[in-house]
Scaffold this motif. Structure first.
Motif, PDB file in Angstrom:
ATOM      1  N   ASP A 116     -13.466 -28.718 -26.996  1.00  0.00           N
ATOM      2  CA  ASP A 116     -12.435 -29.401 -27.661  1.00  0.00           C
ATOM      3  C   ASP A 116     -11.246 -29.707 -26.715  1.00  0.00           C
ATOM      4  OD1 ASP A 116     -14.205 -29.054 -29.683  1.00  0.00           O
ATOM      5  OD2 ASP A 116     -13.201 -27.432 -30.545  1.00  0.00           O
ATOM      6  N   MET A 117     -11.178 -29.427 -25.833  1.00  0.00           N
ATOM      7  CA  MET A 117     -10.201 -29.907 -24.778  1.00  0.00           C
ATOM      8  C   MET A 117     -10.365 -31.015 -23.887  1.00  0.00           C
ATOM      9  SD  MET A 117      -8.720 -26.084 -23.803  1.00  0.00           S
ATOM     10  CE  MET A 117      -7.209 -26.406 -22.907  1.00  0.00           C
ATOM     11  N   GLU A 118      -9.339 -31.873 -23.851  1.00  0.00           N
ATOM     12  CA  GLU A 118      -9.476 -33.093 -22.919  1.00  0.00           C
ATOM     13  C   GLU A 118      -9.130 -32.750 -21.226  1.00  0.00           C
ATOM     14  OE1 GLU A 118      -6.844 -36.031 -24.396  1.00  0.00           O
ATOM     15  OE2 GLU A 118      -7.798 -35.848 -26.522  1.00  0.00           O
ATOM     16  N   LYS A 119      -8.098 -31.834 -21.393  1.00  0.00           N
ATOM     17  CA  LYS A 119      -7.721 -31.548 -19.908  1.00  0.00           C
ATOM     18  C   LYS A 119      -7.357 -30.151 -19.709  1.00  0.00           C
ATOM     19  CE  LYS A 119      -3.803 -33.740 -19.247  1.00  0.00           C
ATOM     20  NZ  LYS A 119      -2.743 -34.617 -18.653  1.00  0.00           N
ATOM     21  N   ILE A 120      -7.255 -29.542 -18.703  1.00  0.00           N
ATOM     22  CA  ILE A 120      -7.234 -28.207 -18.260  1.00  0.00           C
ATOM     23  C   ILE A 120      -6.536 -28.074 -16.933  1.00  0.00           C
ATOM     24  CG2 ILE A 120      -9.213 -27.560 -17.399  1.00  0.00           C
ATOM     25  CD1 ILE A 120      -9.128 -24.983 -19.167  1.00  0.00           C
ATOM     26  N   LEU A 121      -5.761 -27.103 -16.748  1.00  0.00           N
ATOM     27  CA  LEU A 121      -5.041 -26.727 -15.446  1.00  0.00           C
ATOM     28  C   LEU A 121      -5.474 -25.389 -15.077  1.00  0.00           C
ATOM     29  CD1 LEU A 121      -2.990 -27.360 -13.355  1.00  0.00           C
ATOM     30  CD2 LEU A 121      -1.115 -26.150 -14.778  1.00  0.00           C
ATOM     31  N   TYR A 122      -6.213 -25.404 -13.840  1.00  0.00           N
ATOM     32  CA  TYR A 122      -6.836 -24.397 -13.532  1.00  0.00           C
ATOM     33  C   TYR A 122      -5.844 -24.008 -12.144  1.00  0.00           C
ATOM     34  CZ  TYR A 122      -9.433 -21.436 -10.225  1.00  0.00           C
ATOM     35  OH  TYR A 122      -9.923 -20.505  -9.455  1.00  0.00           O
ATOM     36  N   LEU A 123      -5.295 -22.507 -12.206  1.00  0.00           N
ATOM     37  CA  LEU A 123      -4.623 -22.065 -10.985  1.00  0.00           C
ATOM     38  C   LEU A 123      -5.365 -20.598 -10.278  1.00  0.00           C
ATOM     39  CD1 LEU A 123      -1.354 -21.932 -12.987  1.00  0.00           C
ATOM     40  CD2 LEU A 123      -2.029 -23.654 -11.362  1.00  0.00           C
ATOM     41  N   ASP A 124      -5.512 -20.667  -9.036  1.00  0.00           N
ATOM     42  CA  ASP A 124      -5.908 -19.387  -8.615  1.00  0.00           C
ATOM     43  C   ASP A 124      -5.081 -18.293  -8.872  1.00  0.00           C
ATOM     44  OD1 ASP A 124      -8.246 -20.560  -7.330  1.00  0.00           O
ATOM     45  OD2 ASP A 124      -7.523 -20.475  -5.177  1.00  0.00           O
ATOM     46  N   CYS A 125      -5.584 -17.226  -8.695  1.00  0.00           N
ATOM     47  CA  CYS A 125      -4.577 -15.920  -9.115  1.00  0.00           C
ATOM     48  C   CYS A 125      -3.601 -15.677  -7.937  1.00  0.00           C
ATOM     49  CB  CYS A 125      -5.558 -14.808  -9.131  1.00  0.00           C
ATOM     50  SG  CYS A 125      -6.573 -14.375  -7.944  1.00  0.00           S
ATOM     51  N   ASP A 126      -3.705 -16.342  -6.629  1.00  0.00           N
ATOM     52  CA  ASP A 126      -2.590 -16.151  -5.581  1.00  0.00           C
ATOM     53  C   ASP A 126      -1.876 -17.172  -5.419  1.00  0.00           C
ATOM     54  OD1 ASP A 126      -4.546 -18.008  -4.718  1.00  0.00           O
ATOM     55  OD2 ASP A 126      -4.929 -17.192  -2.767  1.00  0.00           O
ATOM     56  N   VAL A 127      -1.556 -17.668  -6.647  1.00  0.00           N
ATOM     57  CA  VAL A 127      -0.330 -18.930  -6.708  1.00  0.00           C
ATOM     58  C   VAL A 127       0.790 -18.314  -7.345  1.00  0.00           C
ATOM     59  CG1 VAL A 127      -1.990 -20.728  -6.894  1.00  0.00           C
ATOM     60  CG2 VAL A 127      -0.966 -20.086  -8.793  1.00  0.00           C
ATOM     61  N   MET A 128       2.122 -18.992  -7.130  1.00  0.00           N
ATOM     62  CA  MET A 128       3.089 -18.527  -7.563  1.00  0.00           C
ATOM     63  C   MET A 128       3.901 -19.903  -8.303  1.00  0.00           C
ATOM     64  SD  MET A 128       4.916 -15.485  -5.217  1.00  0.00           S
ATOM     65  CE  MET A 128       5.949 -16.746  -4.566  1.00  0.00           C
ATOM     66  N   ALA A 129       4.121 -19.779  -9.472  1.00  0.00           N
ATOM     67  CA  ALA A 129       4.661 -20.906 -10.364  1.00  0.00           C
ATOM     68  C   ALA A 129       6.343 -20.676 -10.209  1.00  0.00           C
ATOM     69  CB  ALA A 129       4.382 -21.042 -11.742  1.00  0.00           C
ATOM     70  N   ARG A 130       7.142 -21.907  -9.756  1.00  0.00           N
ATOM     71  CA  ARG A 130       8.478 -21.619  -9.335  1.00  0.00           C
ATOM     72  C   ARG A 130       9.305 -22.354 -10.642  1.00  0.00           C
ATOM     73  NH1 ARG A 130      10.201 -23.304  -4.543  1.00  0.00           N
ATOM     74  NH2 ARG A 130      11.749 -21.452  -4.311  1.00  0.00           N
ATOM     75  N   GLY A 131       8.585 -22.903 -11.625  1.00  0.00           N
ATOM     76  CA  GLY A 131       9.289 -23.744 -12.552  1.00  0.00           C
ATOM     77  C   GLY A 131       8.175 -24.155 -13.419  1.00  0.00           C
ATOM     78  N   SER A 132       8.752 -25.139 -14.590  1.00  0.00           N
ATOM     79  CA  SER A 132       7.981 -25.729 -15.279  1.00  0.00           C
ATOM     80  C   SER A 132       6.691 -26.402 -14.921  1.00  0.00           C
ATOM     81  CB  SER A 132       8.754 -26.449 -16.449  1.00  0.00           C
ATOM     82  OG  SER A 132       8.045 -27.137 -17.291  1.00  0.00           O
ATOM     83  N   LEU A 133       5.583 -26.216 -15.525  1.00  0.00           N
ATOM     84  CA  LEU A 133       4.276 -26.944 -15.026  1.00  0.00           C
ATOM     85  C   LEU A 133       4.237 -28.053 -15.980  1.00  0.00           C
ATOM     86  CD1 LEU A 133       2.065 -24.025 -14.061  1.00  0.00           C
ATOM     87  CD2 LEU A 133       3.771 -25.420 -12.440  1.00  0.00           C
ATOM     88  N   PHE A 134       4.987 -28.289 -16.915  1.00  0.00           N
ATOM     89  CA  PHE A 134       4.632 -29.588 -17.938  1.00  0.00           C
ATOM     90  C   PHE A 134       4.554 -30.686 -17.225  1.00  0.00           C
ATOM     91  CE2 PHE A 134       6.986 -26.269 -20.902  1.00  0.00           C
ATOM     92  CZ  PHE A 134       5.724 -26.372 -21.718  1.00  0.00           C
ATOM     93  N   GLU A 135       5.355 -31.098 -16.348  1.00  0.00           N
ATOM     94  CA  GLU A 135       5.201 -32.475 -15.458  1.00  0.00           C
ATOM     95  C   GLU A 135       4.045 -32.523 -14.898  1.00  0.00           C
ATOM     96  OE1 GLU A 135       7.239 -34.820 -11.713  1.00  0.00           O
ATOM     97  OE2 GLU A 135       8.149 -32.952 -12.589  1.00  0.00           O
TER      98      GLU A 135
END
Length: 193
Positions: free
Chosen positions: A54-73
Motif C-alpha cells: 500500500d506504500m508508494e515510496k519508502i526510504l531505506y537506510l543501512d544500520c551504519d548511517v547517522m542522520a544529522r537532521g530532518s529527512l523530510f526533504e
C-alpha cells in the motif's frame, strides 16, 4: 528546532532466508573476503515493494548511517519515472569500469519508488540477476541494484549519503552540510563534535 514525529508504527516482519538462497555472499568468494561484514539480510530490501503493497515510496537506510537532521526533504524528492534515488558511490569510477555501467551508486541510502518497482517487476529482475550472474557480482546487493537499475536511478546530492572513506575522523568542519553520514566499511571512524 528539530521537528518531532509523534505518530508512528513499528511493524516487525519475519523474513524467510530460504527466499534468498540464490543470492551470492562476498564471504563465499575467497579467503580474501572471509571477514567481510555484509550478510544475507542485505538482500531483504529486494522485497520491499511486496512487503509494503500500500506504500508508494519508502526510504531505506543501512544500520551504519547517522542522520544529522530532518529527512523530510529527502523523502519528498520527486521520483517520477525513476526506480530509486541514490548517491554516487565513493568508489564509483572503479566499479563502473568493472561492471560496464553508466554510474555506480551506494545502496546504503535508497529512496525507493515502490510503485515503479511493482509496475516494472524490479523484484523479479533483481533476484534473476542474482541467480544467473554470481560470478560477476562482488559487492552483493549493491552490484545487483546498480546493474539492474542502470539509468533508472535519480542521482541525489552527496549530503544524503556522505561516505567517510577518505577521513580518519569526522567533525563538524569536515561535513557541515551533510544530512546523513554513512560509516560504510568494516572500520568505523571516531566521531567528534
Amino acid at each position: 528546532k528539530p521537528q518531532l514525529i509523534k505518530k508512528f508504527n513499528i511493524k516487525y516482519i519475519k523474513m524467510d532466508d530460504s527466499d534468498f538462497s540464490e543470492c551470492p555472499l562476498l564471504v563465499e568468494k575467497s579467503d580474501k573476503y572471509k571477514d567481510y561484514h555484509v550478510t544475507l539480510p542485505t538482500y531483504y530490501r529486494f522485497k520491499l515493494a511486496e512487503l509494503f503493497p500500500d506504500m508508494e515510496k519508502i526510504l531505506y537506510l543501512d544500520c551504519d548511517v547517522m542522520a544529522r537532521g530532518s529527512l523530510f526533504e529527502l523523502f519528498d524528492t520527486d521520483l517520477t519515472d525513476y526506480a530509486s534515488g541514490m548517491v554516487i558511490d565513493a568508489e564509483s569510477d572503479k566499479e563502473t569500469e568493472r561492471l560496464n555501467i553508466t554510474k555506480y551508486f551506494n545502496a546504503g541510502v535508497m529512496l525507493i519508488n515502490l510503485d515503479y518497482w511493482r509496475k516494472n517487476n524490479i523484484q523479479q529482475k533483481l533476484f534473476e540477476y542474482a541467480k544467473n550472474n554470481k560470478e560477476t557480482i562482488l559487492w552483493q546487493d549493491q552490484d545487483i541494484v546498480n546493474i539492474v537499475l542502470d539509468e533508472q536511478i535519480k542521482e541525489l546530492d552527496k549530503i544524503w549519503n556522505f561516505q567517510y572513506f577518505q577521513y580518519d575522523d569526522i567533525d563538524s568542519k569536515t561535513v557541515p552540510d551533510c544530512k546523513i553520514i554513512h560509516l560504510a566499511g568494516r572500520f568505523k571512524p571516531r566521531i567528534t563534535s
